[in-house]
Design an enzyme around this catalytic site. Sequence first.
Site, PDB file in Angstrom:
ATOM      1  N   SER A  43      -1.394  47.696  11.781  1.00 23.61           N
ATOM      2  CA  SER A  43      -0.942  49.066  12.012  1.00 23.61           C
ATOM      3  C   SER A  43       0.272  49.453  11.180  1.00 23.61           C
ATOM      4  O   SER A  43       0.467  50.638  10.889  1.00 23.61           O
ATOM      5  CB  SER A  43      -0.625  49.260  13.496  1.00 23.61           C
ATOM      6  OG  SER A  43       0.245  48.243  13.968  1.00 23.61           O
ATOM      7  N   HIS A 271       6.526  51.781  15.862  1.00 22.62           N
ATOM      8  CA  HIS A 271       5.839  51.675  14.575  1.00 22.62           C
ATOM      9  C   HIS A 271       6.568  52.551  13.556  1.00 22.62           C
ATOM     10  O   HIS A 271       7.273  53.486  13.923  1.00 22.62           O
ATOM     11  CB  HIS A 271       4.380  52.132  14.691  1.00 22.62           C
ATOM     12  CG  HIS A 271       3.463  51.073  15.222  1.00 22.62           C
ATOM     13  ND1 HIS A 271       3.466  50.693  16.540  1.00 22.62           N
ATOM     14  CD2 HIS A 271       2.525  50.293  14.607  1.00 22.62           C
ATOM     15  CE1 HIS A 271       2.583  49.742  16.733  1.00 22.62           C
ATOM     16  NE2 HIS A 271       1.998  49.465  15.572  1.00 22.62           N
TER      17      HIS A 271
END
Length: 291
Positions: A43, A271
Amino acid sequence: MPRRALRRALAAMATAVSAVAVGLAAPTAHAAEPLTYVALGDSYSAGSGILPTDPRAPLLCLRSALNYPNVIAGRTGAALTDVTCGGAQTKDFSAAQYPGVPPQLDAVGSGTRLVTLTIGGNDNNTFIGALLACGTAGIATGGQGSPCETLYGSTFEDRIEGNTYPAVKAALQRIRAKAPAAQVAVLGYPWILPPTADPSCYAKMPIASGDVPYVRGIQARLNAVIARAARETGTTYVDFSRTSEGHDACRAAGTRWVEPLLFGTNVVPVHPNALGERRMAEQTLTALGLG
């Protein structure tokens, strides 16, 4: 026709014929073919949570059109094949991660000239396991002490050394075997937490004050084994230990590269945001001598 005029006409004809002959003999110039570039990884490579999503990507991969592979391709003019996928582990390089999502290494071949990847953070569920465990412990103690370190000690780092390191090294070896002429760059993970606790960050990252350096140490060990695997396989390691300092999830929007667990701007928390992906691309270009 007077002799002088005849000589001039013959000379002009000879010059024209010579020019034509040179033109026919000269090789045709061809534009340089674009760099064949394959992006692999999890990711952090996919830019999961950053809008807009890549319309060509499988929905479960949560791949962004603004991830660092797209930035690199845009800066270099490379022909990009992007198979990055959120949640990927090293095993997903050789086996399908989801139904209809081929093994990532299927995209790499002998004609590939550039490969980038971020991988290892999902092996052993390192990131999600540590964050959930330490976040839960931090909430239970109201942010005081180091309850996560007390509960788990060296567990996370032991798994990184014993399992993640050999898995990453084997993955890099397989990449190099499939694309022996390629430049291969494996990226480290930008800092998620600062070196020491920031009291103002607890609401966004509910890690107990004593566990902030503990969780950061887990990430440092992960980056260290990725760097070691890179050295041992002749792979370029892209190091963010200095460049991402001061851009962790505790910083303000516009400064941070990684979004916090709570009150962030990304669909997927903890993230990189779009700024982080751009900076990851720039550091990679510098490390590879491109762009």
